[in-house]
Write a protein that holds these residues in place. Structure first.
Motif, PDB file in Angstrom:
ATOM      1  N   THR A  57       0.834  -1.203   0.000  1.00 55.18           N
ATOM      2  CA  THR A  57       0.000   0.000   0.000  1.00 55.18           C
ATOM      3  C   THR A  57       0.868   1.251   0.000  1.00 55.18           C
ATOM      4  N   GLY A  58       1.934   1.240   0.787  1.00 53.61           N
ATOM      5  CA  GLY A  58       2.841   2.376   0.833  1.00 53.61           C
ATOM      6  C   GLY A  58       3.551   2.623  -0.479  1.00 53.61           C
ATOM      7  N   LEU A  59       3.688   1.585  -1.285  1.00 52.67           N
ATOM      8  CA  LEU A  59       4.320   1.720  -2.600  1.00 52.67           C
ATOM      9  C   LEU A  59       3.325   2.125  -3.683  1.00 52.67           C
ATOM     10  N   GLY A  60       2.094   2.403  -3.306  1.00 47.59           N
ATOM     11  CA  GLY A  60       1.103   2.865  -4.264  1.00 47.59           C
ATOM     12  C   GLY A  60       0.376   1.756  -4.994  1.00 47.59           C
ATOM     13  N   ALA A  61       0.444   0.536  -4.495  1.00 48.49           N
ATOM     14  CA  ALA A  61      -0.214  -0.601  -5.133  1.00 48.49           C
ATOM     15  C   ALA A  61      -1.293  -1.164  -4.203  1.00 48.49           C
ATOM     16  N   ASP A  62      -2.058  -2.111  -4.709  1.00 47.70           N
ATOM     17  CA  ASP A  62      -3.209  -2.643  -3.973  1.00 47.70           C
ATOM     18  C   ASP A  62      -2.992  -4.119  -3.661  1.00 47.70           C
ATOM     19  N   PRO A  63      -2.869  -4.495  -2.388  1.00 51.68           N
ATOM     20  CA  PRO A  63      -2.622  -5.902  -2.039  1.00 51.68           C
ATOM     21  C   PRO A  63      -3.889  -6.714  -1.806  1.00 51.68           C
ATOM     22  N   ARG A  64      -5.065  -6.093  -1.869  1.00 53.81           N
ATOM     23  CA  ARG A  64      -6.273  -6.749  -1.368  1.00 53.81           C
ATOM     24  C   ARG A  64      -6.700  -7.973  -2.160  1.00 53.81           C
ATOM     25  N   ARG A  65      -6.439  -8.008  -3.449  1.00 55.50           N
ATOM     26  CA  ARG A  65      -6.887  -9.135  -4.266  1.00 55.50           C
ATOM     27  C   ARG A  65      -5.844 -10.234  -4.393  1.00 55.50           C
ATOM     28  N   PHE A  66      -4.686 -10.013  -3.810  1.00 55.69           N
ATOM     29  CA  PHE A  66      -3.594 -10.976  -3.975  1.00 55.69           C
ATOM     30  C   PHE A  66      -3.886 -12.271  -3.224  1.00 55.69           C
ATOM     31  N   ARG A  67      -3.570 -13.402  -3.877  1.00 56.02           N
ATOM     32  CA  ARG A  67      -3.603 -14.723  -3.252  1.00 56.02           C
ATOM     33  C   ARG A  67      -2.363 -15.478  -3.725  1.00 56.02           C
ATOM     34  N   SER A  68      -1.736 -16.208  -2.831  1.00 54.60           N
ATOM     35  CA  SER A  68      -0.509 -16.933  -3.187  1.00 54.60           C
ATOM     36  C   SER A  68      -0.805 -18.070  -4.154  1.00 54.60           C
ATOM     37  N   ARG A  69       0.234 -18.412  -4.930  1.00 53.45           N
ATOM     38  CA  ARG A  69       0.131 -19.514  -5.885  1.00 53.45           C
ATOM     39  C   ARG A  69       1.392 -20.365  -5.798  1.00 53.45           C
ATOM     40  N   SER A  70       1.251 -21.612  -6.142  1.00 47.50           N
ATOM     41  CA  SER A  70       2.381 -22.533  -6.174  1.00 47.50           C
ATOM     42  C   SER A  70       2.926 -22.600  -7.598  1.00 47.50           C
ATOM     43  N   LEU A  71       4.230 -22.487  -7.732  1.00 47.93           N
ATOM     44  CA  LEU A  71       4.863 -22.478  -9.051  1.00 47.93           C
ATOM     45  C   LEU A  71       4.671 -23.808  -9.767  1.00 47.93           C
ATOM     46  N   THR A  72       4.336 -23.727 -11.049  1.00 46.88           N
ATOM     47  CA  THR A  72       4.228 -24.914 -11.894  1.00 46.88           C
ATOM     48  C   THR A  72       5.110 -24.731 -13.125  1.00 46.88           C
ATOM     49  N   ALA A  73       5.435 -25.840 -13.765  1.00 45.29           N
ATOM     50  CA  ALA A  73       6.228 -25.778 -14.995  1.00 45.29           C
ATOM     51  C   ALA A  73       5.475 -25.026 -16.085  1.00 45.29           C
ATOM     52  N   ALA A  74       4.151 -25.132 -16.088  1.00 49.01           N
ATOM     53  CA  ALA A  74       3.361 -24.415 -17.091  1.00 49.01           C
ATOM     54  C   ALA A  74       3.505 -22.908 -16.932  1.00 49.01           C
ATOM     55  N   MET A  75       3.524 -22.429 -15.700  1.00 53.76           N
ATOM     56  CA  MET A  75       3.719 -20.987 -15.471  1.00 53.76           C
ATOM     57  C   MET A  75       5.048 -20.518 -16.023  1.00 53.76           C
ATOM     58  N   SER A  76       6.110 -21.262 -15.728  1.00 45.64           N
ATOM     59  CA  SER A  76       7.433 -20.839 -16.196  1.00 45.64           C
ATOM     60  C   SER A  76       7.529 -20.928 -17.713  1.00 45.64           C
ATOM     61  N   ALA A  77       6.883 -21.924 -18.305  1.00 44.30           N
ATOM     62  CA  ALA A  77       6.936 -22.076 -19.757  1.00 44.30           C
ATOM     63  C   ALA A  77       6.246 -20.921 -20.473  1.00 44.30           C
ATOM     64  N   GLU A  78       5.212 -20.361 -19.852  1.00 43.84           N
ATOM     65  CA  GLU A  78       4.460 -19.263 -20.475  1.00 43.84           C
ATOM     66  C   GLU A  78       5.134 -17.913 -20.299  1.00 43.84           C
ATOM     67  N   ALA A  79       6.053 -17.792 -19.360  1.00 45.37           N
ATOM     68  CA  ALA A  79       6.643 -16.494 -19.044  1.00 45.37           C
ATOM     69  C   ALA A  79       7.741 -16.112 -20.032  1.00 45.37           C
ATOM     70  N   ASP A  80       7.747 -14.854 -20.416  1.00 42.11           N
ATOM     71  CA  ASP A  80       8.832 -14.322 -21.242  1.00 42.11           C
ATOM     72  C   ASP A  80      10.045 -13.971 -20.391  1.00 42.11           C
ATOM     73  N   LEU A  81       9.799 -13.633 -19.136  1.00 46.59           N
ATOM     74  CA  LEU A  81      10.856 -13.240 -18.207  1.00 46.59           C
ATOM     75  C   LEU A  81      10.463 -13.717 -16.815  1.00 46.59           C
ATOM     76  N   ILE A  82      11.382 -14.371 -16.127  1.00 50.53           N
ATOM     77  CA  ILE A  82      11.142 -14.848 -14.770  1.00 50.53           C
ATOM     78  C   ILE A  82      12.153 -14.163 -13.857  1.00 50.53           C
ATOM     79  N   LEU A  83      11.646 -13.471 -12.860  1.00 48.77           N
ATOM     80  CA  LEU A  83      12.491 -12.726 -11.929  1.00 48.77           C
ATOM     81  C   LEU A  83      12.315 -13.300 -10.532  1.00 48.77           C
ATOM     82  N   THR A  84      13.419 -13.694  -9.925  1.00 45.95           N
ATOM     83  CA  THR A  84      13.382 -14.320  -8.608  1.00 45.95           C
ATOM     84  C   THR A  84      13.993 -13.381  -7.569  1.00 45.95           C
ATOM     85  N   MET A  85      13.750 -13.712  -6.309  1.00 43.48           N
ATOM     86  CA  MET A  85      14.292 -12.892  -5.233  1.00 43.48           C
ATOM     87  C   MET A  85      15.700 -13.321  -4.835  1.00 43.48           C
TER      88      MET A  85
END
Length: 199
Positions: A57-85
């Motif tokens: 919220t302090g960064l000017g974004a909205d966290p209210r609709r966020f829900r966590s997800r578990s990474l799948t191979a399909a997600m990574s295959a669809e991504a053009d860029l994957i950024l990790t922490m």
């Protein structure tokens, strides 16, 4: 461009990155910038804890609709860029999907490479990584930090992420930001980016 953010539990750094990038895309009407996040060891469907939600919220974004997800191979295959922490998150992504290696970077490494090489594409980021191999320092988990530290981590994520997105949006005339004031985190660019803009 589809960007996937990854951390271990998806209720810390990757969640902040997703929410900030979503706000950036909405602010600048970047219809072709699609963002999501996931965790390598995440439980699906979790809401964000109050400290991380306040950072977002302090960064000017909205966290209210966020829900966590578990990474799948399909997600990574669809991504053009994957950024990790962290580098460990990066290795986990590549273990799950070896083909994702050229598209997967720790966020701080990708940000640094974009500044060093003036890369404007994922392919150029990867080429820069081959030319300038380095271990990226990890981004700590804001979900287990105190309030002040969580805010500092959020600022670091936002600085690196927005600088990188501006590079990949072909906006070299926009200066890479210094550590932002959260009230002015999402400035409107002087001209339209190369991402497709809504009519």
């Amino acid at each position: 461009m589809r960007v996937l953010f990854v951390c271990a539990d998806n209720v810390g750094g990757s969640a902040i990155a997703e929410c900030v990038a979503t706000a950036y895309a909405a602010e600048h009407r970047l219809r072709s910038l699609v963002v999501e996040s996931a965790g390598t060891r995440a439980a699906a469907g979790l809401r964000l804890g109050p400290p991380v939600a306040r950072v977002i919220t302090g960064l000017g974004a909205d966290p209210r609709r966020f829900r966590s997800r578990s990474l799948t191979a399909a997600m990574s295959a669809e991504a053009d860029l994957i950024l990790t922490m962290t580098e460990a998150d990066c290795r986990d992504v590549v273990t799950l999907d070896p083909d994702a290696a050229p598209r997967t970077f720790p966020l701080l490494q990708a940000y640094r490479l974009a500044r060093m090489t003036a890369a404007v594409s994922v392919a150029e980021l990867h080429a820069g990584r081959l030319a300038y191999p380095a271990v990226s320092r990890p981004i700590a988990n804001p979900a287990i930090s105190d309030e002040q530290k969580s805010a500092e981590i959020g600022d670091l994520i936002a600085q690196a992420l927005l600088g990188l997105l501006r590079s990949l949006a072909y906006e070299p005339y926009i200066a890479v930001p210094s550590l932002p004031n959260r009230e002015t985190l999402l400035p409107r660019p002087a001209a339209g980016p190369a991402f497709e803009a809504a009519g």
